[in-house]
Design a protein around this motif. Sequence first.
Motif, PDB file in Angstrom:
ATOM      1  N   ALA A   1      46.793  53.998  59.936  1.00 29.64           N
ATOM      2  CA  ALA A   1      45.408  53.554  60.045  1.00 29.64           C
ATOM      3  C   ALA A   1      45.253  52.260  59.259  1.00 29.64           C
ATOM      4  O   ALA A   1      45.812  52.127  58.168  1.00 29.64           O
ATOM      5  N   TYR A   2      44.511  51.324  59.815  1.00 30.59           N
ATOM      6  CA  TYR A   2      44.304  50.040  59.133  1.00 30.59           C
ATOM      7  C   TYR A   2      42.861  49.599  59.313  1.00 30.59           C
ATOM      8  O   TYR A   2      42.190  49.982  60.275  1.00 30.59           O
ATOM      9  N   THR A   3      42.370  48.826  58.369  1.00 27.70           N
ATOM     10  CA  THR A   3      41.016  48.299  58.476  1.00 27.70           C
ATOM     11  C   THR A   3      40.985  47.214  59.533  1.00 27.70           C
ATOM     12  O   THR A   3      41.672  46.198  59.408  1.00 27.70           O
ATOM     13  N   ALA A   4      40.172  47.414  60.561  1.00 23.64           N
ATOM     14  CA  ALA A   4      40.065  46.437  61.649  1.00 23.64           C
ATOM     15  C   ALA A   4      38.807  45.577  61.522  1.00 23.64           C
ATOM     16  O   ALA A   4      38.637  44.620  62.269  1.00 23.64           O
ATOM     17  N   GLY A   5      37.919  45.900  60.610  1.00 19.80           N
ATOM     18  CA  GLY A   5      36.699  45.138  60.407  1.00 19.80           C
ATOM     19  C   GLY A   5      35.638  46.039  59.797  1.00 19.80           C
ATOM     20  O   GLY A   5      35.842  47.259  59.693  1.00 19.80           O
ATOM     21  N   PRO A   6      34.505  45.475  59.381  1.00 26.31           N
ATOM     22  CA  PRO A   6      34.283  44.044  59.192  1.00 26.31           C
ATOM     23  C   PRO A   6      34.993  43.542  57.929  1.00 26.31           C
ATOM     24  O   PRO A   6      35.448  44.339  57.123  1.00 26.31           O
ATOM     25  N   GLY A   7      35.074  42.215  57.805  1.00 21.03           N
ATOM     26  CA  GLY A   7      35.750  41.621  56.664  1.00 21.03           C
ATOM     27  C   GLY A   7      36.176  40.199  56.953  1.00 21.03           C
ATOM     28  O   GLY A   7      35.732  39.582  57.928  1.00 21.03           O
ATOM     29  N   LEU A   8      37.048  39.665  56.107  1.00 19.50           N
ATOM     30  CA  LEU A   8      37.580  38.314  56.283  1.00 19.50           C
ATOM     31  C   LEU A   8      38.658  38.359  57.355  1.00 19.50           C
ATOM     32  O   LEU A   8      39.593  39.168  57.270  1.00 19.50           O
ATOM     33  N   ILE A   9      38.555  37.496  58.349  1.00 18.33           N
ATOM     34  CA  ILE A   9      39.431  37.596  59.509  1.00 18.33           C
ATOM     35  C   ILE A   9      40.911  37.484  59.148  1.00 18.33           C
ATOM     36  O   ILE A   9      41.744  38.252  59.641  1.00 18.33           O
ATOM     37  N   GLY A  10      41.270  36.545  58.255  1.00 18.13           N
ATOM     38  CA  GLY A  10      42.673  36.389  57.873  1.00 18.13           C
ATOM     39  C   GLY A  10      43.202  37.598  57.130  1.00 18.13           C
ATOM     40  O   GLY A  10      44.332  38.053  57.374  1.00 18.13           O
TER      41      GLY A  10
ATOM     42  N   TYR B   1      45.922  47.053  44.643  1.00 21.51           N
ATOM     43  CA  TYR B   1      46.101  45.798  43.904  1.00 21.51           C
ATOM     44  C   TYR B   1      44.844  44.960  44.082  1.00 21.51           C
ATOM     45  O   TYR B   1      44.432  44.662  45.207  1.00 21.51           O
ATOM     46  N   SER B   2      44.218  44.605  42.960  1.00 16.66           N
ATOM     47  CA  SER B   2      42.995  43.800  42.994  1.00 16.66           C
ATOM     48  C   SER B   2      43.315  42.331  42.750  1.00 16.66           C
ATOM     49  O   SER B   2      44.140  41.989  41.897  1.00 16.66           O
ATOM     50  N   GLN B   3      42.634  41.463  43.489  1.00 18.82           N
ATOM     51  CA  GLN B   3      42.825  40.019  43.363  1.00 18.82           C
ATOM     52  C   GLN B   3      41.785  39.363  42.448  1.00 18.82           C
ATOM     53  O   GLN B   3      41.611  38.148  42.494  1.00 18.82           O
ATOM     54  N   VAL B   4      41.119  40.156  41.622  1.00 17.65           N
ATOM     55  CA  VAL B   4      40.028  39.635  40.787  1.00 17.65           C
ATOM     56  C   VAL B   4      40.468  38.420  39.967  1.00 17.65           C
ATOM     57  O   VAL B   4      39.784  37.388  39.939  1.00 17.65           O
TER      58      VAL B   4
ATOM     59  N   CYS C   1      39.236  42.353  52.267  1.00 16.98           N
ATOM     60  CA  CYS C   1      38.703  41.268  51.434  1.00 16.98           C
ATOM     61  C   CYS C   1      39.683  40.897  50.330  1.00 16.98           C
ATOM     62  O   CYS C   1      40.681  40.242  50.599  1.00 16.98           O
ATOM     63  N   ASP C   2      39.409  41.321  49.103  1.00 17.82           N
ATOM     64  CA  ASP C   2      40.218  40.862  47.976  1.00 17.82           C
ATOM     65  C   ASP C   2      40.955  41.988  47.254  1.00 17.82           C
ATOM     66  O   ASP C   2      41.327  41.852  46.099  1.00 17.82           O
ATOM     67  N   GLU C   3      41.143  43.116  47.933  1.00 22.42           N
ATOM     68  CA  GLU C   3      41.921  44.213  47.371  1.00 22.42           C
ATOM     69  C   GLU C   3      42.863  44.763  48.429  1.00 22.42           C
ATOM     70  O   GLU C   3      42.444  45.012  49.561  1.00 22.42           O
ATOM     71  N   THR C   4      44.118  44.942  48.043  1.00 21.51           N
ATOM     72  CA  THR C   4      45.101  45.534  48.943  1.00 21.51           C
ATOM     73  C   THR C   4      45.243  47.000  48.577  1.00 21.51           C
ATOM     74  O   THR C   4      45.685  47.329  47.472  1.00 21.51           O
TER      75      THR C   4
ATOM     76  N   GLY D   1      34.416  33.329  43.046  1.00 16.19           N
ATOM     77  CA  GLY D   1      34.198  34.073  44.288  1.00 16.19           C
ATOM     78  C   GLY D   1      35.472  34.117  45.099  1.00 16.19           C
ATOM     79  O   GLY D   1      36.464  33.450  44.771  1.00 16.19           O
ATOM     80  N   VAL D   2      35.462  34.892  46.160  1.00 17.96           N
ATOM     81  CA  VAL D   2      36.664  35.086  46.971  1.00 17.96           C
ATOM     82  C   VAL D   2      36.951  33.852  47.825  1.00 17.96           C
ATOM     83  O   VAL D   2      36.075  33.363  48.539  1.00 17.96           O
ATOM     84  N   VAL D   3      38.184  33.353  47.741  1.00 15.64           N
ATOM     85  CA  VAL D   3      38.657  32.251  48.583  1.00 15.64           C
ATOM     86  C   VAL D   3      39.468  32.885  49.721  1.00 15.64           C
ATOM     87  O   VAL D   3      40.558  33.418  49.476  1.00 15.64           O
ATOM     88  N   PRO D   4      38.969  32.867  50.956  1.00 16.71           N
ATOM     89  CA  PRO D   4      39.616  33.606  52.050  1.00 16.71           C
ATOM     90  C   PRO D   4      41.099  33.291  52.246  1.00 16.71           C
ATOM     91  O   PRO D   4      41.903  34.206  52.452  1.00 16.71           O
ATOM     92  N   GLU D   5      41.464  32.029  52.187  1.00 11.84           N
ATOM     93  CA  GLU D   5      42.872  31.661  52.400  1.00 11.84           C
ATOM     94  C   GLU D   5      43.775  32.259  51.328  1.00 11.84           C
ATOM     95  O   GLU D   5      44.849  32.800  51.612  1.00 11.84           O
ATOM     96  N   LEU D   6      43.323  32.194  50.075  1.00 16.30           N
ATOM     97  CA  LEU D   6      44.112  32.768  48.983  1.00 16.30           C
ATOM     98  C   LEU D   6      44.194  34.293  49.117  1.00 16.30           C
ATOM     99  O   LEU D   6      45.227  34.891  48.820  1.00 16.30           O
ATOM    100  N   ALA D   7      43.100  34.903  49.554  1.00 13.82           N
ATOM    101  CA  ALA D   7      43.100  36.358  49.744  1.00 13.82           C
ATOM    102  C   ALA D   7      44.141  36.765  50.776  1.00 13.82           C
ATOM    103  O   ALA D   7      44.919  37.706  50.561  1.00 13.82           O
ATOM    104  N   SER D   8      44.173  36.061  51.907  1.00 13.24           N
ATOM    105  CA  SER D   8      45.131  36.389  52.971  1.00 13.24           C
ATOM    106  C   SER D   8      46.563  36.249  52.481  1.00 13.24           C
ATOM    107  O   SER D   8      47.408  37.124  52.737  1.00 13.24           O
ATOM    108  N   ARG D   9      46.834  35.170  51.778  1.00 15.41           N
ATOM    109  CA  ARG D   9      48.199  34.939  51.293  1.00 15.41           C
ATOM    110  C   ARG D   9      48.633  36.014  50.300  1.00 15.41           C
ATOM    111  O   ARG D   9      49.792  36.447  50.296  1.00 15.41           O
ATOM    112  N   ASP D  10      47.698  36.453  49.460  1.00 14.78           N
ATOM    113  CA  ASP D  10      48.064  37.470  48.476  1.00 14.78           C
ATOM    114  C   ASP D  10      48.281  38.827  49.134  1.00 14.78           C
ATOM    115  O   ASP D  10      49.153  39.590  48.706  1.00 14.78           O
ATOM    116  N   HIS D  11      47.512  39.141  50.175  1.00 20.69           N
ATOM    117  CA  HIS D  11      47.763  40.381  50.918  1.00 20.69           C
ATOM    118  C   HIS D  11      49.181  40.377  51.486  1.00 20.69           C
ATOM    119  O   HIS D  11      49.869  41.401  51.456  1.00 20.69           O
ATOM    120  N   ILE D  12      49.606  39.241  51.999  1.00 20.09           N
ATOM    121  CA  ILE D  12      50.963  39.127  52.565  1.00 20.09           C
ATOM    122  C   ILE D  12      52.014  39.439  51.503  1.00 20.09           C
ATOM    123  O   ILE D  12      52.999  40.132  51.761  1.00 20.09           O
TER     124      ILE D  12
END
Length: 343
Positions: A77-86, A30-33, A10-13, A41-52
Amino acid sequence: MLVLGIESSCDETGIALYDGENGLLAHRLYSQVELHALYGGVVPELASRDHIRRIIPLIQDTLKAAERQISDLSGIAYTAGPGLIGALLTGASVARSLAFSLNIPAVGVHHMEGHLLAPMLEENKPQFPFICLLVSGGHSMIIRVDGIGRYRLLGDTLDDAAGEAFDKTAKLLDLGYPGGPEVSKLALQGNSERYKFPRPMVDRPGLDMSFSGLKTYTLNTWKQAQKENDATLQTKADICRAFEMAVADTLAIKCKRALEQEGLNRLVVSGGVSANREIREKLQNLMKKRRGEAFFPRLEFCTDNGAMIAYAGAQRLMAGEEQGLNFSATPRWSLEELPPIDF
């Protein structure tokens, strides 16, 4: 076995290194708060870009803190779900690429299994079987746990999860983002005697939960205060206190019912909402009265983090699980679908 854990649902790496013999070696988060606060609230596109942007530097920093090289890794090991797809695919693609380049196994971890097993990172670990209350922004579940991968869902939320109700209550009262901690902070100043909120669904049989009605009750109480020209900060605090107590009581009643139904006396409480002071105290008192045991993750491992993913993934990797090159991310995924593991 040295396992790198990657959490990006989601919004934390979150990144962590877990050693099968020596335990947790290092972790970074790293928190995206601040990034999402502007939007409430969480914007999925921005969350994905910040994880990158964050994920590789965090991996490097974690390895440095543990005084390890990337070549020392024996699994990822990586989180495969559930969560924001991007967001999920960002972590999954980095994990799978690293594993391929290092010729080591990788495994996708269920995000909620990570939360469920987070108390295993503590010195005082719960023994199987136990009842687990998983409470987060998107989930409120009561689960019987007989082992890793041996999960039976006893109760679920029918609408808003407890964490979601906290966040929506904060929004109704204009308390800012993220809402849950703000409600809890203001509740400390509240008068517990002023308002009495309902305890939803406790008069019905079963272990399912519902918090949307409690959110509506909060809204109506605040609107009434506004009509009476009593929309003060103290009134907000009193409402927050009544709301928080209602959620805590409801969860305690449901947990007591689950423990009695299953004949168990060990309770694990995990997920972001398990950091709430009122809920912790209420459930600790419940287990003291029952002469049972309550287990919680440390506060830093209540919210999303890489340590819980590294631990859960290490257990599955050591049992021989791994994913192939055709990895995937699963936005919706039932815990009961996970395969059990035996050592």
